[in-house]
Design a protein around this motif. Structure first.
Motif, PDB file in Angstrom:
ATOM      1  N   ALA A  10       0.827  -1.216   0.000  1.00 36.09           N
ATOM      2  CA  ALA A  10       0.000   0.000   0.000  1.00 36.09           C
ATOM      3  C   ALA A  10       0.855   1.256   0.000  1.00 36.09           C
ATOM      4  N   GLU A  11       1.906   1.260   0.820  1.00 31.58           N
ATOM      5  CA  GLU A  11       2.788   2.426   0.922  1.00 31.58           C
ATOM      6  C   GLU A  11       3.492   2.710  -0.405  1.00 31.58           C
ATOM      7  N   PHE A  12       4.016   1.663  -1.020  1.00 29.81           N
ATOM      8  CA  PHE A  12       4.770   1.835  -2.265  1.00 29.81           C
ATOM      9  C   PHE A  12       3.850   2.243  -3.423  1.00 29.81           C
ATOM     10  N   ASN A  13       2.711   1.591  -3.535  1.00 27.76           N
ATOM     11  CA  ASN A  13       1.774   1.934  -4.614  1.00 27.76           C
ATOM     12  C   ASN A  13       1.208   3.341  -4.436  1.00 27.76           C
ATOM     13  N   HIS A  14       0.980   3.732  -3.186  1.00 23.14           N
ATOM     14  CA  HIS A  14       0.488   5.092  -2.915  1.00 23.14           C
ATOM     15  C   HIS A  14       1.535   6.121  -3.332  1.00 23.14           C
ATOM     16  N   TYR A  15       2.808   5.833  -3.044  1.00 22.08           N
ATOM     17  CA  TYR A  15       3.894   6.741  -3.440  1.00 22.08           C
ATOM     18  C   TYR A  15       3.947   6.880  -4.963  1.00 22.08           C
ATOM     19  N   ALA A  16       3.818   5.750  -5.675  1.00 18.14           N
ATOM     20  CA  ALA A  16       3.848   5.774  -7.138  1.00 18.14           C
ATOM     21  C   ALA A  16       2.681   6.598  -7.692  1.00 18.14           C
ATOM     22  N   HIS A  17       1.511   6.480  -7.057  1.00 17.68           N
ATOM     23  CA  HIS A  17       0.344   7.265  -7.485  1.00 17.68           C
ATOM     24  C   HIS A  17       0.563   8.744  -7.193  1.00 17.68           C
ATOM     25  N   TRP A  18       1.142   9.042  -6.033  1.00 16.27           N
ATOM     26  CA  TRP A  18       1.416  10.436  -5.650  1.00 16.27           C
ATOM     27  C   TRP A  18       2.323  11.130  -6.664  1.00 16.27           C
ATOM     28  N   LEU A  19       3.294  10.395  -7.214  1.00 15.31           N
ATOM     29  CA  LEU A  19       4.199  10.976  -8.209  1.00 15.31           C
ATOM     30  C   LEU A  19       3.425  11.514  -9.418  1.00 15.31           C
ATOM     31  N   ARG A  20       2.298  10.901  -9.702  1.00 14.93           N
ATOM     32  CA  ARG A  20       1.502  11.292 -10.872  1.00 14.93           C
ATOM     33  C   ARG A  20       0.516  12.415 -10.572  1.00 14.93           C
ATOM     34  N   THR A  21       0.343  12.717  -9.293  1.00 13.95           N
ATOM     35  CA  THR A  21      -0.625  13.764  -8.917  1.00 13.95           C
ATOM     36  C   THR A  21       0.049  14.992  -8.308  1.00 13.95           C
ATOM     37  N   VAL A  22       1.382  15.008  -8.276  1.00 15.36           N
ATOM     38  CA  VAL A  22       2.109  16.153  -7.710  1.00 15.36           C
ATOM     39  C   VAL A  22       1.736  17.428  -8.464  1.00 15.36           C
TER      40      VAL A  22
END
Length: 223
Positions: A42-54
Motif C-alpha cells: 500500500a505504501e509503495f503503490n500510494h507513493y507511485a500514485h502520488w508521483l503522478r498527482t504532484v
C-alpha cells in the motif's frame, strides 16, 4: 554565445558536470522513493500514485512527472553527447600513446566510459521493464508498481542486470562527482579530500540503497 561555449572544451565539461549533478539529485530522490517498498504494498503503490498527482490541481495528472522526465532526458542526452565529443577530442589530440606511462588512474576513472555505456543500456532496459512493461518478465500491471518490481527481481537475469548496473553507477558517481566539482570550480587543494570523501559516501549509499531492493526480493523480505 551558446554555440561558442558548447564548441569549447571547457563548455562541454561544464555541460557534462551540470547535467551529471541534475541526474545525481534525481538518483538520490529516486533511491529514497524505492526504499518505500520495504514499508509494504500500500505504501509503495500510494507513493507511485502520488508521483503522478504532484502539483494538482494546478498541474494536470502526470504533468509534473512528465516535466521531470523531459528534464532527465535532456540531461542524459547532454551528458552522453558531451562525454562522447570530449572523448573523441582527446583521442584526436593524442593519436599515439604516451612514450612514458602516466600515473595509473583509479579503477573508477578508468571505467568511466564503459560504465557510461552500461548505464545508458540499463536506462533503456529499465524503462522497457518497469515503465512500459515491454520486456517485463511477469504480467505487467499498470498502477501496481509493487508487484511489477517483485516480478522483475524474482528472475535471475533481472537481478543480474540491475546489480551490475548499480555497481557501474557507484563507480561512475565516485569519479564523476569529484570531477564535476573540479570543473565547476569547487575543488581546491584544501577541499579535495572532503570532496573525495563526499563522492565515496554518495557512491556507497546510492549503490547500497538501490541494490537493497533486489536483495530484499531475493531474501523474501519483500514479497
Amino acid at each position: 554565445m551558446a554555440r561558442t561555449v558548447w564548441d569549447s572544451t571547457v563548455g562541454k565539461k561544464t555541460v557534462m558536470a551540470v547535467s551529471g549533478l541534475i541526474m545525481l539529485l534525481y538518483l538520490v530522490v529516486h533511491m529514497i522513493g524505492n526504499l518505500k517498498i520495504f514499508f509494504g504494498t500500500a505504501e509503495f503503490n500510494h507513493y507511485a500514485h502520488w508521483l503522478r498527482t504532484v502539483g494538482e490541481p494546478f498541474m494536470h495528472y502526470e504533468w509534473t512527472l512528465w516535466v521531470v522526465r523531459v528534464v532527465l532526458v535532456v540531461a542524459v542526452v547532454a551528458h552522453a553527447t558531451s562525454a562522447y565529443q570530449l572523448s573523441r577530442r582527446d583521442i584526436k589530440a593524442r593519436p599515439t600513446p604516451y612514450a612514458h606511462r602516466r600515473k595509473r588512474a583509479s579503477y573508477a576513472t578508468r571505467t568511466m566510459r564503459w560504465g557510461g555505456v552500461i548505464l545508458g543500456l540499463f536506462i533503456v532496459w529499465h524503462i522497457l521493464d518497469l515503465t512500459t512493461g515491454t520486456v517485463h518478465p511477469g504480467g505487467f500491471e499498470s498502477g501496481k508498481p509493487y508487484q511489477n518490481v517483485v516480478d522483475t527481481f524474482s528472475t535471475w537475469y533481472g537481478n543480474v542486470v540491475y546489480i551490475v548496473a548499480m555497481l557501474a553507477l557507484g563507480l561512475h558517481i565516485q569519479h564523476g562527482f569529484w570531477s564535476a566539482a573540479q570543473t565547476l570550480g569547487a575543488g581546491s587543494r584544501s577541499r579535495d579530500r572532503a570532496l573525495k570523501t563526499v563522492a565515496n559516501v554518495l557512491a556507497l549509499l546510492l549503490t547500497a540503497g538501490f541494490i537493497a531492493v533486489p536483495v530484499g526480493v531475493m531474501t523474501g523480505v519483500v514479497s
